[in-house]
Write a protein that holds these residues in place. Structure first.
Motif, PDB file in Angstrom:
ATOM      1  N   UNK A 170     -70.964  -3.526  29.644  1.00 56.19           N
ATOM      2  CA  UNK A 170     -70.292  -2.272  29.276  1.00 56.19           C
ATOM      3  C   UNK A 170     -71.129  -1.070  29.715  1.00 56.19           C
ATOM      4  N   UNK A 171     -72.440  -1.149  29.517  1.00 55.84           N
ATOM      5  CA  UNK A 171     -73.320  -0.051  29.939  1.00 55.84           C
ATOM      6  C   UNK A 171     -73.277   0.100  31.455  1.00 55.84           C
ATOM      7  N   UNK A 172     -73.316  -1.002  32.164  1.00 59.32           N
ATOM      8  CA  UNK A 172     -73.267  -0.939  33.636  1.00 59.32           C
ATOM      9  C   UNK A 172     -71.946  -0.349  34.127  1.00 59.32           C
ATOM     10  N   UNK A 173     -70.846  -0.793  33.549  1.00 55.28           N
ATOM     11  CA  UNK A 173     -69.537  -0.261  33.963  1.00 55.28           C
ATOM     12  C   UNK A 173     -69.411   1.208  33.592  1.00 55.28           C
ATOM     13  N   UNK A 174     -69.941   1.584  32.426  1.00 56.52           N
ATOM     14  CA  UNK A 174     -69.927   2.992  32.024  1.00 56.52           C
ATOM     15  C   UNK A 174     -70.742   3.842  32.977  1.00 56.52           C
ATOM     16  N   UNK A 175     -71.895   3.344  33.371  1.00 62.25           N
ATOM     17  CA  UNK A 175     -72.742   4.074  34.322  1.00 62.25           C
ATOM     18  C   UNK A 175     -72.051   4.217  35.675  1.00 62.25           C
ATOM     19  N   UNK A 176     -71.410   3.139  36.103  1.00 60.89           N
ATOM     20  CA  UNK A 176     -70.685   3.195  37.379  1.00 60.89           C
ATOM     21  C   UNK A 176     -69.549   4.217  37.300  1.00 60.89           C
ATOM     22  N   UNK A 177     -68.808   4.213  36.213  1.00 60.50           N
ATOM     23  CA  UNK A 177     -67.702   5.157  36.046  1.00 60.50           C
ATOM     24  C   UNK A 177     -68.215   6.588  35.994  1.00 60.50           C
ATOM     25  N   UNK A 178     -69.319   6.801  35.298  1.00 62.26           N
ATOM     26  CA  UNK A 178     -69.911   8.135  35.217  1.00 62.26           C
ATOM     27  C   UNK A 178     -70.377   8.608  36.588  1.00 62.26           C
ATOM     28  N   UNK A 179     -71.024   7.726  37.327  1.00 61.34           N
ATOM     29  CA  UNK A 179     -71.465   8.093  38.677  1.00 61.34           C
ATOM     30  C   UNK A 179     -70.284   8.409  39.588  1.00 61.34           C
ATOM     31  N   UNK A 180     -69.231   7.615  39.465  1.00 59.14           N
ATOM     32  CA  UNK A 180     -68.044   7.852  40.274  1.00 59.14           C
ATOM     33  C   UNK A 180     -67.391   9.179  39.894  1.00 59.14           C
ATOM     34  N   UNK A 181     -67.309   9.471  38.592  1.00 59.67           N
ATOM     35  CA  UNK A 181     -66.729  10.736  38.141  1.00 59.67           C
ATOM     36  C   UNK A 181     -67.565  11.917  38.628  1.00 59.67           C
ATOM     37  N   UNK A 182     -68.887  11.783  38.578  1.00 59.65           N
ATOM     38  CA  UNK A 182     -69.760  12.846  39.090  1.00 59.65           C
ATOM     39  C   UNK A 182     -69.533  13.052  40.577  1.00 59.65           C
ATOM     40  N   UNK A 183     -69.417  11.960  41.297  1.00 56.87           N
ATOM     41  CA  UNK A 183     -69.212  12.046  42.739  1.00 56.87           C
ATOM     42  C   UNK A 183     -67.901  12.763  43.060  1.00 56.87           C
ATOM     43  N   UNK A 184     -66.835  12.375  42.354  1.00 57.63           N
ATOM     44  CA  UNK A 184     -65.535  13.009  42.574  1.00 57.63           C
ATOM     45  C   UNK A 184     -65.588  14.481  42.176  1.00 57.63           C
ATOM     46  N   UNK A 185     -66.246  14.796  41.051  1.00 62.21           N
ATOM     47  CA  UNK A 185     -66.381  16.177  40.611  1.00 62.21           C
ATOM     48  C   UNK A 185     -67.172  17.018  41.599  1.00 62.21           C
ATOM     49  N   UNK A 186     -68.271  16.475  42.094  1.00 64.36           N
ATOM     50  CA  UNK A 186     -69.074  17.194  43.093  1.00 64.36           C
ATOM     51  C   UNK A 186     -68.278  17.451  44.365  1.00 64.36           C
ATOM     52  N   UNK A 187     -67.488  16.451  44.778  1.00 72.39           N
ATOM     53  CA  UNK A 187     -66.667  16.620  45.973  1.00 72.39           C
ATOM     54  C   UNK A 187     -65.621  17.711  45.750  1.00 72.39           C
ATOM     55  N   UNK A 188     -65.006  17.719  44.560  1.00 73.14           N
ATOM     56  CA  UNK A 188     -63.987  18.731  44.258  1.00 73.14           C
ATOM     57  C   UNK A 188     -64.607  20.131  44.266  1.00 73.14           C
TER      58      UNK A 188
END
Length: 108
Positions: A58-76
C-alpha cells in the motif's frame, strides 16, 4: 473368602486404571494445549508478516500514485506557463474575465 479378595483385587485394579486414565487425560490436555499455543503463535506470526507485506504494498502504490500525480501536476504547470509566455495579452484578458465572472458569482 476367595470371592472377596477377587472383588477387592478387581476394585483395586479399576482404581489403578482410573488413576492412569486421569493421568493420561491430563497429559493429553497439556499436549493439546501446548500444540494449540504453538499453532496460535505461528498464526499470529503469519498474520503479522502478511499485514506488513500488505502495508508495504500500500505504501509503495501510494508513493507511486503521489509521484505520478506530482509529475502530471508539474507538466500541467509547465504547459500553462508555456501558454502564458506564448500569448501574454490573451492570458491577461482571460484572467480578467475569470475574475469578473467569479466576482459576479460572489455578488449573488
Amino acid at each position: 473368602m476367595e470371592a472377596k479378595s477377587t472383588s477387592k483385587d478387581d476394585y483395586d485394579q479399576v482404581k489403578k486404571d482410573l488413576q492412569q486414565l486421569r493421568e493420561d487425560m491430563a497429559t493429553l490436555t497439556k499436549t493439546v494445549s501446548e500444540s494449540q499455543k504453538g499453532n496460535i503463535s505461528s498464526l499470529r506470526d503469519e498474520i503479522r508478516r502478511e499485514s506488513r507485506q500488505v502495508l508495504d504494498q500500500a505504501v509503495n502504490k501510494g508513493s507511486e500514485a503521489l509521484n505520478q500525480a506530482r509529475s502530471v501536476g508539474d507538466k500541467a504547470v509547465h504547459d500553462v506557463e508555456h501558454k502564458v509566455e506564448e500569448r501574454p495579452f490573451l492570458s491577461i484578458l482571460l484572467m480578467f474575465l475569470a475574475g469578473v465572472l467569479v466576482g459576479k458569482l460572489l455578488d449573488r
